[in-house]
Design a protein around this motif. Sequence first.
Motif, PDB file in Angstrom:
ATOM      1  N   ASP A 111       5.574   9.455 -17.676  1.00  0.00           N
ATOM      2  CA  ASP A 111       4.454   9.498 -18.921  1.00  0.00           C
ATOM      3  C   ASP A 111       4.157   7.886 -19.337  1.00  0.00           C
ATOM      4  OD1 ASP A 111       3.876  12.323 -18.624  1.00  0.00           O
ATOM      5  OD2 ASP A 111       5.156  12.708 -20.331  1.00  0.00           O
ATOM      6  N   ARG A 112       4.227   6.962 -18.556  1.00  0.00           N
ATOM      7  CA  ARG A 112       4.223   5.427 -18.754  1.00  0.00           C
ATOM      8  C   ARG A 112       2.676   5.189 -19.474  1.00  0.00           C
ATOM      9  NH1 ARG A 112       7.739   1.923 -14.644  1.00  0.00           N
ATOM     10  NH2 ARG A 112       9.777   2.827 -15.357  1.00  0.00           N
ATOM     11  N   LEU A 113       1.711   5.939 -18.784  1.00  0.00           N
ATOM     12  CA  LEU A 113       0.279   5.697 -19.096  1.00  0.00           C
ATOM     13  C   LEU A 113      -0.120   6.717 -20.242  1.00  0.00           C
ATOM     14  CD1 LEU A 113      -1.187   5.078 -15.660  1.00  0.00           C
ATOM     15  CD2 LEU A 113      -0.404   3.681 -17.440  1.00  0.00           C
ATOM     16  N   VAL A 114       0.561   7.480 -20.745  1.00  0.00           N
ATOM     17  CA  VAL A 114       0.230   8.404 -21.955  1.00  0.00           C
ATOM     18  C   VAL A 114      -0.458   7.536 -23.056  1.00  0.00           C
ATOM     19  CG1 VAL A 114       0.784   9.805 -23.753  1.00  0.00           C
ATOM     20  CG2 VAL A 114       1.689  10.370 -21.424  1.00  0.00           C
ATOM     21  N   GLY A 115      -1.559   7.730 -23.683  1.00  0.00           N
ATOM     22  CA  GLY A 115      -2.149   6.884 -24.789  1.00  0.00           C
ATOM     23  C   GLY A 115      -3.017   5.790 -24.018  1.00  0.00           C
ATOM     24  N   ARG A 116      -3.109   5.569 -22.860  1.00  0.00           N
ATOM     25  CA  ARG A 116      -3.896   4.432 -22.640  1.00  0.00           C
ATOM     26  C   ARG A 116      -5.035   5.017 -22.177  1.00  0.00           C
ATOM     27  NH1 ARG A 116      -0.121   1.921 -24.078  1.00  0.00           N
ATOM     28  NH2 ARG A 116       1.819   1.412 -22.655  1.00  0.00           N
ATOM     29  N   VAL A 117      -6.112   3.923 -22.174  1.00  0.00           N
ATOM     30  CA  VAL A 117      -7.542   4.211 -22.238  1.00  0.00           C
ATOM     31  C   VAL A 117      -8.187   3.853 -20.814  1.00  0.00           C
ATOM     32  CG1 VAL A 117      -9.747   3.756 -23.024  1.00  0.00           C
ATOM     33  CG2 VAL A 117      -7.831   3.989 -24.560  1.00  0.00           C
ATOM     34  N   LEU A 118      -9.059   4.886 -20.135  1.00  0.00           N
ATOM     35  CA  LEU A 118      -9.764   4.406 -18.869  1.00  0.00           C
ATOM     36  C   LEU A 118     -11.138   4.471 -19.243  1.00  0.00           C
ATOM     37  CD1 LEU A 118      -9.399   4.310 -15.837  1.00  0.00           C
ATOM     38  CD2 LEU A 118      -9.480   6.996 -15.705  1.00  0.00           C
ATOM     39  N   GLY A 119     -11.915   3.750 -18.729  1.00  0.00           N
ATOM     40  CA  GLY A 119     -13.313   3.459 -18.840  1.00  0.00           C
ATOM     41  C   GLY A 119     -13.927   2.432 -18.065  1.00  0.00           C
ATOM     42  N   ALA A 120     -15.400   2.609 -18.224  1.00  0.00           N
ATOM     43  CA  ALA A 120     -16.095   1.742 -17.275  1.00  0.00           C
ATOM     44  C   ALA A 120     -16.121   0.289 -17.908  1.00  0.00           C
ATOM     45  CB  ALA A 120     -17.749   2.088 -17.217  1.00  0.00           C
ATOM     46  N   LEU A 121     -16.002  -0.659 -16.689  1.00  0.00           N
ATOM     47  CA  LEU A 121     -15.938  -2.170 -17.337  1.00  0.00           C
ATOM     48  C   LEU A 121     -17.085  -2.668 -18.217  1.00  0.00           C
ATOM     49  CD1 LEU A 121     -14.208  -4.567 -16.307  1.00  0.00           C
ATOM     50  CD2 LEU A 121     -16.002  -5.162 -14.733  1.00  0.00           C
ATOM     51  N   GLU A 171       7.520  -3.457 -44.240  1.00  0.00           N
ATOM     52  CA  GLU A 171       8.137  -2.230 -43.790  1.00  0.00           C
ATOM     53  C   GLU A 171       7.646  -1.833 -42.073  1.00  0.00           C
ATOM     54  OE1 GLU A 171       8.528   2.315 -45.279  1.00  0.00           O
ATOM     55  OE2 GLU A 171       7.353   1.054 -46.373  1.00  0.00           O
ATOM     56  N   LEU A 172       8.710  -1.416 -41.439  1.00  0.00           N
ATOM     57  CA  LEU A 172       8.356  -1.056 -40.044  1.00  0.00           C
ATOM     58  C   LEU A 172       7.890   0.342 -40.007  1.00  0.00           C
ATOM     59  CD1 LEU A 172       8.349  -1.984 -37.119  1.00  0.00           C
ATOM     60  CD2 LEU A 172      10.698  -1.202 -36.966  1.00  0.00           C
ATOM     61  N   LEU A 173       6.786   0.494 -39.379  1.00  0.00           N
ATOM     62  CA  LEU A 173       6.073   2.038 -39.341  1.00  0.00           C
ATOM     63  C   LEU A 173       5.895   2.433 -37.941  1.00  0.00           C
ATOM     64  CD1 LEU A 173       3.558   1.951 -42.261  1.00  0.00           C
ATOM     65  CD2 LEU A 173       5.827   2.810 -42.231  1.00  0.00           C
ATOM     66  N   LEU A 174       5.869   3.772 -37.680  1.00  0.00           N
ATOM     67  CA  LEU A 174       5.324   4.368 -36.542  1.00  0.00           C
ATOM     68  C   LEU A 174       3.911   4.551 -36.567  1.00  0.00           C
ATOM     69  CD1 LEU A 174       5.790   5.509 -33.422  1.00  0.00           C
ATOM     70  CD2 LEU A 174       6.522   7.644 -34.722  1.00  0.00           C
ATOM     71  N   ILE A 175       3.094   4.153 -35.785  1.00  0.00           N
ATOM     72  CA  ILE A 175       1.806   4.392 -35.856  1.00  0.00           C
ATOM     73  C   ILE A 175       1.241   5.075 -34.823  1.00  0.00           C
ATOM     74  CG2 ILE A 175      -0.453   3.199 -36.225  1.00  0.00           C
ATOM     75  CD1 ILE A 175       1.806   0.837 -37.085  1.00  0.00           C
ATOM     76  N   ASN A 176       0.528   6.413 -35.216  1.00  0.00           N
ATOM     77  CA  ASN A 176       0.082   7.401 -34.316  1.00  0.00           C
ATOM     78  C   ASN A 176      -1.442   7.215 -34.182  1.00  0.00           C
ATOM     79  OD1 ASN A 176       2.454   8.626 -32.905  1.00  0.00           O
ATOM     80  ND2 ASN A 176       2.402   9.329 -35.148  1.00  0.00           N
ATOM     81  N   ILE A 177      -2.174   6.691 -33.114  1.00  0.00           N
ATOM     82  CA  ILE A 177      -3.566   6.724 -32.982  1.00  0.00           C
ATOM     83  C   ILE A 177      -4.008   7.296 -31.780  1.00  0.00           C
ATOM     84  CG2 ILE A 177      -5.499   5.405 -32.528  1.00  0.00           C
ATOM     85  CD1 ILE A 177      -3.887   2.890 -33.631  1.00  0.00           C
ATOM     86  N   GLY A 178      -4.602   8.641 -31.965  1.00  0.00           N
ATOM     87  CA  GLY A 178      -4.858   9.686 -30.915  1.00  0.00           C
ATOM     88  C   GLY A 178      -3.507  10.082 -30.020  1.00  0.00           C
ATOM     89  N   SER A 179      -3.529   9.830 -28.919  1.00  0.00           N
ATOM     90  CA  SER A 179      -2.052  10.106 -28.264  1.00  0.00           C
ATOM     91  C   SER A 179      -1.162   8.953 -28.196  1.00  0.00           C
ATOM     92  CB  SER A 179      -2.592  10.615 -26.981  1.00  0.00           C
ATOM     93  OG  SER A 179      -3.082   9.674 -25.993  1.00  0.00           O
ATOM     94  N   THR A 180      -1.735   7.755 -28.559  1.00  0.00           N
ATOM     95  CA  THR A 180      -1.164   6.501 -28.451  1.00  0.00           C
ATOM     96  C   THR A 180       0.013   6.375 -29.659  1.00  0.00           C
ATOM     97  OG1 THR A 180      -2.781   5.421 -27.516  1.00  0.00           O
ATOM     98  CG2 THR A 180      -0.959   3.926 -28.453  1.00  0.00           C
TER      99      THR A 180
END
Length: 128
Positions: free
Chosen positions: A31-41, A81-90
């Motif tokens: 699952d190394r690509l979980v949260g990555r975005v794919l789209g047109a150039l 302060e160090l936080l965990l940030i969730n943006i969509g599946s990232t």
Amino acid sequence: MHAKNNHLQPAVLGGLIGVGTKIDPMLCRADRLVGRVLGALRKLLKVYTELEISLFLLRRLLGVRTEDKKQTKVSKLAKSELLLINIGSTSTGGVLSVKGDLAKIQLTSPVCIEVGEKIALSRRIEKH
């Protein structure tokens, strides 16, 4: 692109979509690509390494049991302060500076996000 057994021309929100690529499977394992975005150039969202946000803290802690009821109240965010940030599946980390209900977050890894999108901040409380 495929959804179930159907070949797709356009992809729409709300379901699982399989995308065939020529990416080396070694890069996709675990699952190394979980949260990555794919789209047109040249049509992807902007990539950010720093975010300025308006934040809202919950009044009480969720999912943490404490003996002292005073500890169940959420304290204000501290500078650096160090936080965990969730943006969509990232998921990424971030360090912030705070002024009232506004904060600036320096992200540990870049994210693709739309202006105005909601994000979730998680913090470490009592080793949890």
